[in-house]
Design an enzyme around this catalytic site. Structure first.
Site, PDB file in Angstrom:
ATOM      1  N   LYS A 153       0.905  -1.152   0.000  1.00 12.83           N
ATOM      2  CA  LYS A 153       0.000   0.000   0.000  1.00 12.83           C
ATOM      3  C   LYS A 153       0.943   1.201   0.000  1.00 12.83           C
ATOM      4  O   LYS A 153       1.533   1.538   1.033  1.00 12.83           O
ATOM      5  CB  LYS A 153      -0.906  -0.003   1.246  1.00 12.83           C
ATOM      6  CG  LYS A 153      -1.951   1.111   1.227  1.00 12.83           C
ATOM      7  CD  LYS A 153      -1.362   2.433   1.696  1.00 12.83           C
ATOM      8  CE  LYS A 153      -2.309   3.597   1.629  1.00 12.83           C
ATOM      9  NZ  LYS A 153      -2.155   4.392   0.402  1.00 12.83           N
ATOM     10  N   HIS A 154       1.107   1.788  -1.170  1.00 17.90           N
ATOM     11  CA  HIS A 154       2.048   2.907  -1.265  1.00 17.90           C
ATOM     12  C   HIS A 154       1.315   4.226  -0.987  1.00 17.90           C
ATOM     13  O   HIS A 154       0.087   4.277  -0.982  1.00 17.90           O
ATOM     14  CB  HIS A 154       2.683   2.927  -2.657  1.00 17.90           C
ATOM     15  CG  HIS A 154       4.129   3.346  -2.641  1.00 17.90           C
ATOM     16  ND1 HIS A 154       4.619   4.265  -1.732  1.00 17.90           N
ATOM     17  CD2 HIS A 154       5.199   2.978  -3.395  1.00 17.90           C
ATOM     18  CE1 HIS A 154       5.912   4.438  -1.955  1.00 17.90           C
ATOM     19  NE2 HIS A 154       6.308   3.668  -2.939  1.00 17.90           N
ATOM     20  N   ALA A 155       2.089   5.272  -0.762  1.00 19.15           N
ATOM     21  CA  ALA A 155       1.502   6.597  -0.530  1.00 19.15           C
ATOM     22  C   ALA A 155       0.687   7.012  -1.761  1.00 19.15           C
ATOM     23  O   ALA A 155       1.074   6.730  -2.904  1.00 19.15           O
ATOM     24  CB  ALA A 155       2.594   7.611  -0.258  1.00 19.15           C
ATOM     25  N   SER A 156      -0.415   7.706  -1.521  1.00 22.29           N
ATOM     26  CA  SER A 156      -1.363   8.008  -2.601  1.00 22.29           C
ATOM     27  C   SER A 156      -0.776   8.905  -3.688  1.00 22.29           C
ATOM     28  O   SER A 156      -1.292   8.926  -4.805  1.00 22.29           O
ATOM     29  CB  SER A 156      -2.601   8.695  -2.019  1.00 22.29           C
ATOM     30  OG  SER A 156      -3.199   7.859  -1.085  1.00 22.29           O
ATOM     31  N   GLU A 227       9.103   2.196  10.965  1.00 19.61           N
ATOM     32  CA  GLU A 227      10.217   3.124  10.730  1.00 19.61           C
ATOM     33  C   GLU A 227       9.569   4.498  10.569  1.00 19.61           C
ATOM     34  O   GLU A 227       8.994   4.801   9.536  1.00 19.61           O
ATOM     35  CB  GLU A 227      10.964   2.668   9.470  1.00 19.61           C
ATOM     36  CG  GLU A 227      12.384   3.133   9.444  1.00 19.61           C
ATOM     37  CD  GLU A 227      12.468   4.564   9.000  1.00 19.61           C
ATOM     38  OE1 GLU A 227      12.426   5.453   9.896  1.00 19.61           O
ATOM     39  OE2 GLU A 227      12.567   4.813   7.801  1.00 19.61           O
ATOM     40  N   CYS A 261      13.899  10.738   6.672  1.00 19.99           N
ATOM     41  CA  CYS A 261      13.790  10.446   8.114  1.00 19.99           C
ATOM     42  C   CYS A 261      15.136  10.585   8.800  1.00 19.99           C
ATOM     43  O   CYS A 261      15.216  11.008   9.947  1.00 19.99           O
ATOM     44  CB  CYS A 261      13.206   9.064   8.320  1.00 19.99           C
ATOM     45  SG  CYS A 261      14.008   7.781   7.358  1.00 19.99           S
TER      46      CYS A 261
HETATM   47  P1  NDP Z   1       1.938   9.306   6.372  1.00 15.27           P
HETATM   48  O1  NDP Z   1       2.541   8.617   7.517  1.00 15.27           O
HETATM   49  O2  NDP Z   1       0.529   9.780   6.502  1.00 15.27           O
HETATM   50  O3  NDP Z   1       1.993   8.315   5.093  1.00 15.27           O
HETATM   51  C1  NDP Z   1       2.831   7.200   4.995  1.00 15.27           C
HETATM   52  C2  NDP Z   1       2.045   5.992   4.467  1.00 15.27           C
HETATM   53  O4  NDP Z   1       1.062   5.602   5.447  1.00 15.27           O
HETATM   54  C3  NDP Z   1       1.251   6.288   3.203  1.00 15.27           C
HETATM   55  O5  NDP Z   1       1.204   5.127   2.414  1.00 15.27           O
HETATM   56  C4  NDP Z   1      -0.132   6.619   3.736  1.00 15.27           C
HETATM   57  O6  NDP Z   1      -1.139   6.451   2.775  1.00 15.27           O
HETATM   58  C5  NDP Z   1      -0.239   5.623   4.855  1.00 15.27           C
HETATM   59  N1  NDP Z   1      -1.190   5.973   5.923  1.00 15.27           N
HETATM   60  C6  NDP Z   1      -1.419   7.186   6.448  1.00 15.27           C
HETATM   61  N2  NDP Z   1      -2.321   7.120   7.446  1.00 15.27           N
HETATM   62  C7  NDP Z   1      -2.686   5.828   7.549  1.00 15.27           C
HETATM   63  C8  NDP Z   1      -3.598   5.112   8.374  1.00 15.27           C
HETATM   64  N3  NDP Z   1      -4.321   5.724   9.300  1.00 15.27           N
HETATM   65  N4  NDP Z   1      -3.732   3.790   8.194  1.00 15.27           N
HETATM   66  C9  NDP Z   1      -3.004   3.168   7.261  1.00 15.27           C
HETATM   67  N5  NDP Z   1      -2.126   3.762   6.450  1.00 15.27           N
HETATM   68  C10 NDP Z   1      -1.953   5.079   6.581  1.00 15.27           C
HETATM   69  O7  NDP Z   1       2.879  10.483   5.945  1.00 15.27           O
HETATM   70  P2  NDP Z   1       2.572  11.872   5.199  1.00 15.27           P
HETATM   71  O8  NDP Z   1       2.751  11.647   3.763  1.00 15.27           O
HETATM   72  O9  NDP Z   1       1.259  12.474   5.580  1.00 15.27           O
HETATM   73  O10 NDP Z   1       3.736  12.763   5.830  1.00 15.27           O
HETATM   74  C11 NDP Z   1       3.547  13.352   7.092  1.00 15.27           C
HETATM   75  C12 NDP Z   1       4.815  13.344   7.901  1.00 15.27           C
HETATM   76  O11 NDP Z   1       5.224  12.003   8.159  1.00 15.27           O
HETATM   77  C13 NDP Z   1       6.028  13.965   7.243  1.00 15.27           C
HETATM   78  O12 NDP Z   1       6.017  15.339   7.324  1.00 15.27           O
HETATM   79  C14 NDP Z   1       7.135  13.310   8.021  1.00 15.27           C
HETATM   80  O13 NDP Z   1       7.300  13.978   9.247  1.00 15.27           O
HETATM   81  C15 NDP Z   1       6.622  11.910   8.245  1.00 15.27           C
HETATM   82  N6  NDP Z   1       7.144  10.970   7.241  1.00 15.27           N
HETATM   83  C16 NDP Z   1       8.201  10.190   7.553  1.00 15.27           C
HETATM   84  C17 NDP Z   1       8.752   9.371   6.620  1.00 15.27           C
HETATM   85  C18 NDP Z   1       9.909   8.512   6.934  1.00 15.27           C
HETATM   86  O14 NDP Z   1      10.737   8.266   6.075  1.00 15.27           O
HETATM   87  N7  NDP Z   1       9.992   7.985   8.117  1.00 15.27           N
HETATM   88  C19 NDP Z   1       8.266   9.327   5.248  1.00 15.27           C
HETATM   89  C20 NDP Z   1       7.109  10.164   5.027  1.00 15.27           C
HETATM   90  C21 NDP Z   1       6.596  10.953   5.994  1.00 15.27           C
HETATM   91  P3  NDP Z   1      -1.787   7.752   2.045  1.00 15.27           P
HETATM   92  O15 NDP Z   1      -0.706   8.406   1.281  1.00 15.27           O
HETATM   93  O16 NDP Z   1      -2.849   7.174   1.182  1.00 15.27           O
HETATM   94  O17 NDP Z   1      -2.331   8.610   3.148  1.00 15.27           O
END
Ligand code: NDP
Length: 450
Positions: A153-156, A227, A261
Site C-alpha cells: 500500500k504505497h503513498a497516494s 520506521e 527520516c
Molecule cells: P503518512 O505517515 O501519513 O503516510 C505514509 C504511508 O502511510 C502512506 O502510504 C499513507 O497512505 C499511509 N497511511 C497514512 N495514514 C494511515 C492510516 N491511518 N492507516 C493506514 N495507512 C496510513 O505520511 P505523510 O505523507 O502524511 O507525511 C507526514 C509526515 O510524516 C512527514 O512530514 C514526516 O514527518 C513523516 N514521514 C516520515 C517518513 C519517513 O521516512 N519515516 C516518510 C514520510 C513521511 P496515504 O498516502 O494514502 O495517506
C-alpha cells in the site's frame, strides 16, 4: 481515482482507479496461493530472479527515475541514485540471503538441536513517498528472498512508482503474485491487516500512521516493524575537521530536499567554533542550486505536497515567534521551500523538538560534551546521530550514551544494505536491511532431536 500531481508544475501525471473490495480480495487470494509454491523455491532460484530485478532497475533507471521526479519533485540525479541503490539491495540479498537464513546449530543436551528460518507468508508494506522506490525495495528484496510474498500500500501521491515497482518484479520474471501493488487509500488498510492471509505488516511514515497500523496489528497478534522518522542531531565538536564537516552536514540536511527520516535536522555546534562553522556552512547552503527537478544541475527540488510545505512553514514561523533567528532562507512559494538555516534555536521550539520534513536546519550551541549528549537525547525521536571530531576515542566512548538506533562518526547517517537500519523511541522498532532485516519476517523455528 488516485491521482499523482507533479508538485513542480501542478499537472496531473498519473491516475489509477482505486481497487474495490473485491479486487483487494482477489489480490490477497493470488498472493496467498503464490506463497504455497514460492516458499518451496530454492535460494538459487530466488537469487537468479532478484539479480534480474537488479538488471531491470539499472536498464530502465532513467524512466523509473523520471517518474519519481514527476510524482514527488525529487531532483533527477537523486532519483537515479535511488534506483541504483535499489539494484544494490537486490544484489546484496541475492548474494547473502542463503547464508543469512541457513540453519544455526546450537549445542544442547539434545542429540541435535538447531534453528531454521522459515518464511511466514504474505506481508503488507505501507510505504511513504519520500523515497518511493528505496523504501519499498529495502522491504521487498529481503522479504522475497526469505520466501515471503509482498503486497504494497504505497503513498497516494506516488502510485505510478508503485506500479513501476510491480513491473520491475514482473519483468524480472518473478511468478505472478509474488509482489503486488494495491492501489488503495489508507482507509482500506485496516481490513487488510485483519485479513487472515496477512501475516505481518511493515510501515514507514509518520507516527500517527504507524501507531494506527501497529495497534491494529497488535490486536490481531501480528508482527509489525515501524520506521517512523526522526530528528537526527549533527554534533560538531571543537576539534572537528571543519571543511569536511560542513560539506557532510549540508548533504545530511538538504539532500532529497530535506525530506528524509535520517536527515540531520538539528545542528549542535560547540560554541568555540560556531561562528566560523556557520560562515562556511551558510556560504555552501546559499550555493545550493534550486530549480526544475528534471534539470540535472538541480540539487534542491520542491517538496512533495503543498500541505507538507505549509506544515514546515508553520514550524518555522512558530519557532521564530519563540526567539529563533533566520540566517538564510525562510520563504515558501507553493511547494518550493528555500533552504533555511535557523539559529538561536532552543530545545523547546518546534524546529528542535518536532520532525522538520523539508530543507530547514536548526542551529543550537553547546559548551560541554554532556550538554551536547543531553540535547541529542532530549528528542522524542531516536533514529540516529552524527558526531564530528578528530578524537575517535572520545567519540567512541560517547556511543553508549546515545539513545539512538545508529551513531555515525564523521559521517552522515545513511542506510546501507549491509548494516541494520531502524530507530528507538518514537522513531519506531524493528530493523531493516542486513541480517537483522531479513530475520524480522521469518519463523525462527527451534528443532530439538533427542
Ligand atoms: P503518512 O505517515 O501519513 O503516510 C505514509 C504511508 O502511510 C502512506 O502510504 C499513507 O497512505 C499511509 N497511511 C497514512 N495514514 C494511515 C492510516 N491511518 N492507516 C493506514 N495507512 C496510513 O505520511 P505523510 O505523507 O502524511 O507525511 C507526514 C509526515 O510524516 C512527514 O512530514 C514526516 O514527518 C513523516 N514521514 C516520515 C517518513 C519517513 O521516512 N519515516 C516518510 C514520510 C513521511 P496515504 O498516502 O494514502 O495517506
Amino acid at each position: 481515482m488516485i491521482i499523482s500531481k507533479n508538485p513542480y508544475t501542478g499537472e496531473e501525471v498519473f491516475s489509477i482507479k482505486e481497487y474495490t473490495n473485491i479486487e483487494v480480495e482477489e489480490a490477497l487470494e493470488v498472493a496467498n496461493k503464490r506463497f504455497v509454491s514460492w516458499k518451496n523455491t530454492s535460494f538459487e532460484e530466488r537469487s537468479k530472479l532478484m539479480l534480474k530485478a537488479a538488471v531491470e532497475l539499472r536498464k530502465n533507471k532513467q524512466e523509473y527515475a523520471e517518474n519519481i521526479t514527476q510524482e514527488m519533485g525529487k531532483p533527477i540525479t537523486q532519483a537515479i541514485a535511488e534506483i541504483e541503490k535499489c539494484a544494490w539491495v537486490c544484489e546484496y540479498y541475492a548474494e547473502n540471503a542463503a547464508s543469512q537464513l541457513s540453519k544455526d546449530s546450537i549445542s544442547t543436551n539434545a542429540f541435535k538441536s538447531y534453528i531454521t528460518y522459515e518464511p511466514i507468508g504474505v506481508i503488507l508494506a505501507v510505504m511513504p513517498w519520500n523515497y518511493p522506490f528505496w523504501q519499498v525495495f529495502r522491504f521487498a528484496a529481503p522479504a522475497l528472498m526469505a520466501g515471503n510474498i509482498g503486497v504494497l500500500k504505497h503513498a497516494s501521491n506516488v502510485m505510478q512508482s508503485a506500479n513501476n515497482i510491480q513491473k520491475v518484479f514482473e519483468r524480472a520474471g518473478f511468478p505472478k503474485g509474488c509482489f503486488q501493488n494495491l492501489p488503495i487509500s489508507s482507509s482500506k488498510v485496516e481490513a487488510i491487516i485483519r485479513d487472515f492471509r496477512i501475516k505481518a505488516v511493515t510501515l514507514t511514515g509518520s507516527k500517527p500512521a504507524g501507531s494506527t497500523v501497529a495497534s491494529i496489528a497488535g490486536e490481531e497478534i501480528k508482527k509489525s516493524v515501524l520506521e517512523l522518522g526522526g530528528s537526527n542531531a549533527l554534533v560538531v565538536f571543537r576539534d572537528a575537521a571543519i571543511e569536511d564537516t560542513v560539506r557532510t552536514c549540508v548533504q545530511a540536511r538538504f539532500q532529497n530536499t530535506g525530506q528524509s527520516c535520517i536527515a540531520g535536522k538539528r545542528l549542535l555546534l560547540h560554541e568555540s567554533i560556531a561562528k566560523d562553522f556557520l560562515e562556511k556552512f551558510t556560504k555552501e547552503v546559499r550555493e545550493l542550486k534550486s530549480g526544475d527537478p528534471m534539470d540535472s544541475e538541480t540539487y534542491i527540488g520542491v517538496m512533495a505536497r503543498e500541505d507538507l510545505a505549509e506544515d514546515l512553514e508553520k514550524q518555522v514561523q512558530q519557532s521564530l515567534k519563540e526567539g529563533a533567528k533566520i540566517l538564510v532562507g525562510g520563504k515558501r512559494d507553493k511547494t518550493y521551500f528555500e533552504p533555511t538555516i535557523l539559529t538561536e534555536v532552543t530545545p523547546d521550539m518546534p524546529v528542535f523538538k518536532e520532525e522538520t520534513f523539508g530543507p530547514v536546519i536548526s542551529v543550537t550551541t553547546f559548551k560541554t560534551e554532556k550538554e551536547a549528549i543531553d540535547m541529542v537525547n532530549s528528542s522524542a525521536f531516536g533514529l540516529g546521530v552524527s558526531v564530528f571530531t578528530e578524537n575517535l576515542d572520545a567519540a567512541e566512548s560517547m556511543v553508549p550514551q546515545f539513545e539512538d538506533g545508529a551513531v555515525f562518526i564523521n559521517e552522515l547517517v545513511k542506510s546501507d544494505p549491509r548494516l541494520p537500519f531502524g530507530g528507538t523511541k518514537i522513531s519506531g522498532y524493528g530493523r531493516e536491511l542486513s541480517l537483522h532485516g531479513i530475520q524480522e519476517f521469518v519463523n525462527k523455528k527451534t528443532v530439538y532431536i533427542k
